[in-house]
Motif scaffolding. Structure first.
Motif, PDB file in Angstrom:
ATOM      1  N   ALA A 190       0.825  -1.205   0.000  1.00 10.72           N
ATOM      2  CA  ALA A 190       0.000   0.000   0.000  1.00 10.72           C
ATOM      3  C   ALA A 190       0.863   1.261   0.000  1.00 10.72           C
ATOM      4  O   ALA A 190       0.516   2.262  -0.644  1.00 10.72           O
ATOM      5  CB  ALA A 190      -0.930  -0.008   1.210  1.00 10.72           C
ATOM      6  N   ARG A 191       1.978   1.230   0.707  1.00 13.60           N
ATOM      7  CA  ARG A 191       2.868   2.391   0.731  1.00 13.60           C
ATOM      8  C   ARG A 191       3.461   2.638  -0.656  1.00 13.60           C
ATOM      9  O   ARG A 191       3.555   3.784  -1.110  1.00 13.60           O
ATOM     10  CB  ARG A 191       3.985   2.188   1.752  1.00 13.60           C
ATOM     11  N   TRP A 192       3.877   1.568  -1.347  1.00 13.26           N
ATOM     12  CA  TRP A 192       4.428   1.750  -2.687  1.00 13.26           C
ATOM     13  C   TRP A 192       3.364   2.292  -3.641  1.00 13.26           C
ATOM     14  O   TRP A 192       3.650   3.156  -4.485  1.00 13.26           O
ATOM     15  CB  TRP A 192       4.974   0.428  -3.216  1.00 13.26           C
ATOM     16  N   ALA A 193       2.142   1.788  -3.522  1.00 12.52           N
ATOM     17  CA  ALA A 193       1.065   2.263  -4.397  1.00 12.52           C
ATOM     18  C   ALA A 193       0.756   3.732  -4.144  1.00 12.52           C
ATOM     19  O   ALA A 193       0.520   4.501  -5.083  1.00 12.52           O
ATOM     20  CB  ALA A 193      -0.194   1.408  -4.178  1.00 12.52           C
ATOM     21  N   ARG A 194       0.768   4.128  -2.882  1.00 10.40           N
ATOM     22  CA  ARG A 194       0.504   5.525  -2.557  1.00 10.40           C
ATOM     23  C   ARG A 194       1.624   6.420  -3.095  1.00 10.40           C
ATOM     24  O   ARG A 194       1.367   7.511  -3.605  1.00 10.40           O
ATOM     25  CB  ARG A 194       0.405   5.689  -1.035  1.00 10.40           C
ATOM     26  N   ALA A 195       2.872   5.947  -2.973  1.00 13.86           N
ATOM     27  CA  ALA A 195       3.995   6.732  -3.474  1.00 13.86           C
ATOM     28  C   ALA A 195       3.906   6.908  -4.989  1.00 13.86           C
ATOM     29  O   ALA A 195       4.176   7.987  -5.521  1.00 13.86           O
ATOM     30  CB  ALA A 195       5.309   6.057  -3.093  1.00 13.86           C
ATOM     31  N   TYR A 196       3.525   5.835  -5.691  1.00 13.10           N
ATOM     32  CA  TYR A 196       3.408   5.933  -7.148  1.00 13.10           C
ATOM     33  C   TYR A 196       2.325   6.944  -7.530  1.00 13.10           C
ATOM     34  O   TYR A 196       2.522   7.772  -8.438  1.00 13.10           O
ATOM     35  CB  TYR A 196       3.068   4.564  -7.731  1.00 13.10           C
ATOM     36  N   ALA A 197       1.173   6.883  -6.838  1.00 13.37           N
ATOM     37  CA  ALA A 197       0.089   7.818  -7.156  1.00 13.37           C
ATOM     38  C   ALA A 197       0.514   9.263  -6.885  1.00 13.37           C
ATOM     39  O   ALA A 197       0.194  10.170  -7.663  1.00 13.37           O
ATOM     40  CB  ALA A 197      -1.157   7.463  -6.329  1.00 13.37           C
ATOM     41  N   ALA A 198       1.243   9.486  -5.795  1.00 10.91           N
ATOM     42  CA  ALA A 198       1.704  10.838  -5.480  1.00 10.91           C
ATOM     43  C   ALA A 198       2.697  11.331  -6.523  1.00 10.91           C
ATOM     44  O   ALA A 198       2.663  12.498  -6.939  1.00 10.91           O
ATOM     45  CB  ALA A 198       2.338  10.860  -4.095  1.00 10.91           C
ATOM     46  N   LEU A 199       3.598  10.454  -6.965  1.00 13.17           N
ATOM     47  CA  LEU A 199       4.578  10.833  -7.984  1.00 13.17           C
ATOM     48  C   LEU A 199       3.882  11.156  -9.301  1.00 13.17           C
ATOM     49  O   LEU A 199       4.211  12.140  -9.973  1.00 13.17           O
ATOM     50  CB  LEU A 199       5.582   9.694  -8.175  1.00 13.17           C
ATOM     51  N   GLU A 200       2.911  10.343  -9.658  1.00 11.21           N
ATOM     52  CA  GLU A 200       2.189  10.562 -10.918  1.00 11.21           C
ATOM     53  C   GLU A 200       1.461  11.899 -10.902  1.00 11.21           C
ATOM     54  O   GLU A 200       1.491  12.655 -11.881  1.00 11.21           O
ATOM     55  CB  GLU A 200       1.203   9.419 -11.145  1.00 11.21           C
ATOM     56  N   ARG A 201       0.804  12.213  -9.791  1.00  8.63           N
ATOM     57  CA  ARG A 201       0.102  13.501  -9.689  1.00  8.63           C
ATOM     58  C   ARG A 201       1.083  14.663  -9.788  1.00  8.63           C
ATOM     59  O   ARG A 201       0.804  15.674 -10.452  1.00  8.63           O
ATOM     60  CB  ARG A 201      -0.667  13.576  -8.362  1.00  8.63           C
ATOM     61  N   LEU A 220      10.833   6.456 -12.918  1.00 10.80           N
ATOM     62  CA  LEU A 220      11.255   7.064 -11.661  1.00 10.80           C
ATOM     63  C   LEU A 220      10.857   6.199 -10.464  1.00 10.80           C
ATOM     64  O   LEU A 220      11.635   5.997  -9.533  1.00 10.80           O
ATOM     65  CB  LEU A 220      10.630   8.452 -11.515  1.00 10.80           C
ATOM     66  N   HIS A 221       9.635   5.692 -10.501  1.00  5.79           N
ATOM     67  CA  HIS A 221       9.139   4.904  -9.376  1.00  5.79           C
ATOM     68  C   HIS A 221       9.928   3.607  -9.214  1.00  5.79           C
ATOM     69  O   HIS A 221      10.348   3.253  -8.107  1.00  5.79           O
ATOM     70  CB  HIS A 221       7.656   4.602  -9.579  1.00  5.79           C
ATOM     71  N   HIS A 222      10.146   2.895 -10.308  1.00  6.46           N
ATOM     72  CA  HIS A 222      10.855   1.618 -10.224  1.00  6.46           C
ATOM     73  C   HIS A 222      12.315   1.823  -9.828  1.00  6.46           C
ATOM     74  O   HIS A 222      12.884   1.031  -9.064  1.00  6.46           O
ATOM     75  CB  HIS A 222      10.759   0.873 -11.551  1.00  6.46           C
ATOM     76  N   ALA A 223      12.937   2.897 -10.326  1.00  7.17           N
ATOM     77  CA  ALA A 223      14.325   3.174  -9.946  1.00  7.17           C
ATOM     78  C   ALA A 223      14.420   3.521  -8.464  1.00  7.17           C
ATOM     79  O   ALA A 223      15.295   3.022  -7.738  1.00  7.17           O
ATOM     80  CB  ALA A 223      14.889   4.308 -10.789  1.00  7.17           C
ATOM     81  N   GLY A 224      13.528   4.372  -7.998  1.00  3.91           N
ATOM     82  CA  GLY A 224      13.536   4.744  -6.593  1.00  3.91           C
ATOM     83  C   GLY A 224      13.203   3.574  -5.683  1.00  3.91           C
ATOM     84  O   GLY A 224      13.803   3.402  -4.619  1.00  3.91           O
ATOM     85  N   ARG A 225      12.270   2.741  -6.112  1.00  2.86           N
ATOM     86  CA  ARG A 225      11.894   1.576  -5.316  1.00  2.86           C
ATOM     87  C   ARG A 225      13.073   0.613  -5.186  1.00  2.86           C
ATOM     88  O   ARG A 225      13.352   0.097  -4.091  1.00  2.86           O
ATOM     89  CB  ARG A 225      10.706   0.876  -5.961  1.00  2.86           C
ATOM     90  N   GLY A 226      13.767   0.377  -6.291  1.00  2.00           N
ATOM     91  CA  GLY A 226      14.931  -0.499  -6.233  1.00  2.00           C
ATOM     92  C   GLY A 226      16.017   0.065  -5.342  1.00  2.00           C
ATOM     93  O   GLY A 226      16.685  -0.672  -4.597  1.00  2.00           O
ATOM     94  N   MET A 227      16.194   1.386  -5.402  1.00  2.00           N
ATOM     95  CA  MET A 227      17.227   2.022  -4.591  1.00  2.00           C
ATOM     96  C   MET A 227      16.907   1.914  -3.106  1.00  2.00           C
ATOM     97  O   MET A 227      17.763   1.547  -2.289  1.00  2.00           O
ATOM     98  CB  MET A 227      17.350   3.488  -4.996  1.00  2.00           C
ATOM     99  N   ILE A 228      15.668   2.195  -2.726  1.00  2.00           N
ATOM    100  CA  ILE A 228      15.272   2.136  -1.321  1.00  2.00           C
ATOM    101  C   ILE A 228      15.331   0.706  -0.803  1.00  2.00           C
ATOM    102  O   ILE A 228      15.817   0.437   0.300  1.00  2.00           O
ATOM    103  CB  ILE A 228      13.865   2.737  -1.136  1.00  2.00           C
ATOM    104  N   THR A 229      14.850  -0.244  -1.595  1.00  2.00           N
ATOM    105  CA  THR A 229      14.888  -1.646  -1.179  1.00  2.00           C
ATOM    106  C   THR A 229      16.326  -2.113  -0.986  1.00  2.00           C
ATOM    107  O   THR A 229      16.637  -2.825  -0.018  1.00  2.00           O
ATOM    108  CB  THR A 229      14.186  -2.529  -2.215  1.00  2.00           C
ATOM    109  N   GLY A 230      17.199  -1.713  -1.901  1.00  2.00           N
ATOM    110  CA  GLY A 230      18.598  -2.114  -1.791  1.00  2.00           C
ATOM    111  C   GLY A 230      19.275  -1.530  -0.573  1.00  2.00           C
ATOM    112  O   GLY A 230      20.025  -2.223   0.131  1.00  2.00           O
ATOM    113  N   ILE A 231      19.029  -0.251  -0.295  1.00  2.00           N
ATOM    114  CA  ILE A 231      19.637   0.393   0.871  1.00  2.00           C
ATOM    115  C   ILE A 231      19.139  -0.267   2.156  1.00  2.00           C
ATOM    116  O   ILE A 231      19.915  -0.575   3.070  1.00  2.00           O
ATOM    117  CB  ILE A 231      19.338   1.898   0.874  1.00  2.00           C
TER     118      ILE A 231
END
Length: 364
Positions: A190-201, A220-231
């Motif tokens: 749910a957090r990832w979905a909310r972040a994607y919707a906020a980025l899109e808006r 942007l979303h997939h790159a940021g998600r991969g970066m946060i997950t990796g960190i």
């Protein structure tokens, strides 16, 4: 009100009624807030509500101790504190699970990158974070669809909107409404979905009606998600830290209380501050502000310490090290003894465990 003693015939004595009335109204309001939090927790997973319960006693009325309240309100105020403790304990098991730890790591990583981005100068993650996102944006802006339209306008929109895109996306990861939570099987999803919707808006607001906006948002979303997950994954190993309760960590304030609930350790109160010695994921040691050192790394650990071990170690720190007038307590002479005290506490715990085993099975 009838039980409030009148000042009698003293003309200069303070009138007790306004003070009592103000405190009583505030106490009733706090009771209603706690009842609302209880209803939210009963309805399902609500991380923000649980964090509010953990912080309830600190961010309550103006008094920090029942003795500070009007004498007629000390008993109901104590009862309110006990009700808060029961509510926190009732839901403790649900919010000490691996799922909540995953949420906490996600929030912590987002807070780390958000604070690093806001500093506007190179930090540990500032350079790769900015370069990765800007590279993706540049590739999108150089796409054929952009060249056919007004390239200058598109580039101006990117430059002016880039910070807002990052900010809205990261902030969305730190917050989650009950309605958004209920629409997904996992709070993390749910957090990832909310972040994607906020980025899109945010992107659509800056680059209106461009055919490549959806693709840019996806990348942007997939790159940021991969970066946060990796960190988060690379910095989840536990390290022993000393925490100065007079300072703060660059986490959203409710998440700070969740951090200590998820990773309990030894606590030494000093006035209104709570100093701690415990093990947390290494990620959280990076959440100090540049001008503060509220967390200090004591040592790496492969030892699965219990809270009792940390409590014994911190109890043996001299009381003077927690003086409100002193610098951060780990910078005192007693602080250099912390690793030694922790080692002694571990040895004592291991010895006590061996003695217990021998008492249960003396033939071994």
């Amino acid at each position: 009100m009838a039980d409030v003693p009148e000042p009698g015939g003293c003309r200069r004595c303070p009138n007790p009624f306004p003070d009592y009335y103000t405190q009583a109204r505030r106490l009733i309001s706090r009771m209603e807030e706690l009842a609302t939090l209880a209803d939210r927790l009963s309805s399902g997973h609500d991380l923000e509500a649980y964090c509010d319960v953990l912080a309830f006693g600190i961010h309550g009325p103006d008094w920090s101790n029942p003795k500070d309240a009007h004498r007629l309100l000390q008993k109901p105020l104590s009862a309110l504190g006990a009700a808060r403790d029961r509510l926190a304990e009732l839901h403790a098991n649900a919010y000490r699970s691996g799922r909540v730890q995953e949420e906490l790591l996600l929030i912590g990583t987002a807070a780390l990158l958000d604070s690093d981005f806001r500093r506007r100068r190179p930090g540990k993650f500032r350079l790769p974070w900015q370069e990765t996102w800007e590279e993706i944006c540049e590739q999108a802006l150089d796409a054929p669809e952009v060249k056919e339209s007004s390239s200058d306008t598109a580039r101006y929109g990117y430059q002016s909107g880039f910070d807002r895109w990052c900010e809205s996306w990261l902030n969305a990861l730190m917050r989650l409404t009950p309605a958004e939570r209920d629409n997904h099987a996992s709070p993390v999803t749910a957090r990832w979905a909310r972040a994607y919707a906020a980025l899109e808006r945010s992107v659509k607001r800056d680059l209106q009606d461009e055919p490549w906006v959806v693709r840019l948002t996806d990348r942007l979303h997939h790159a940021g998600r991969g970066m946060i997950t990796g960190i988060a994954a690379s910095m989840a190993e536990p390290v022993v830290v000393a925490y100065d309760g007079r300072e703060g960590i660059d986490l959203p304030w409710p998440a700070q209380y969740l951090l200590w609930a998820q990773y309990p350790g030894g606590v030494r109160p000093a006035g209104s501050s709570q100093h701690r010695l415990t093990a947390v994921p290494r990620l959280f040691t990076l959440l100090d502000g540049l001008s503060r050192r509220s967390l200090r790394l004591i040592s790496d650990t492969e030892w699965h310490d219990s809270p009792a071990v940390y409590q014994e170690a911190i109890d043996n720190v001299p009381k003077a090290a927690f003086s409100p007038d002193a610098h951060c307590w780990w910078n005192t002479q007693a602080a250099g003894r912390l690793p030694h005290l922790l080692s002694m506490a571990r040895a004592d715990a291991a010895s006590a465990q061996q003695q217990t085993q021998r008492a249960q099975a003396p033939w071994r």
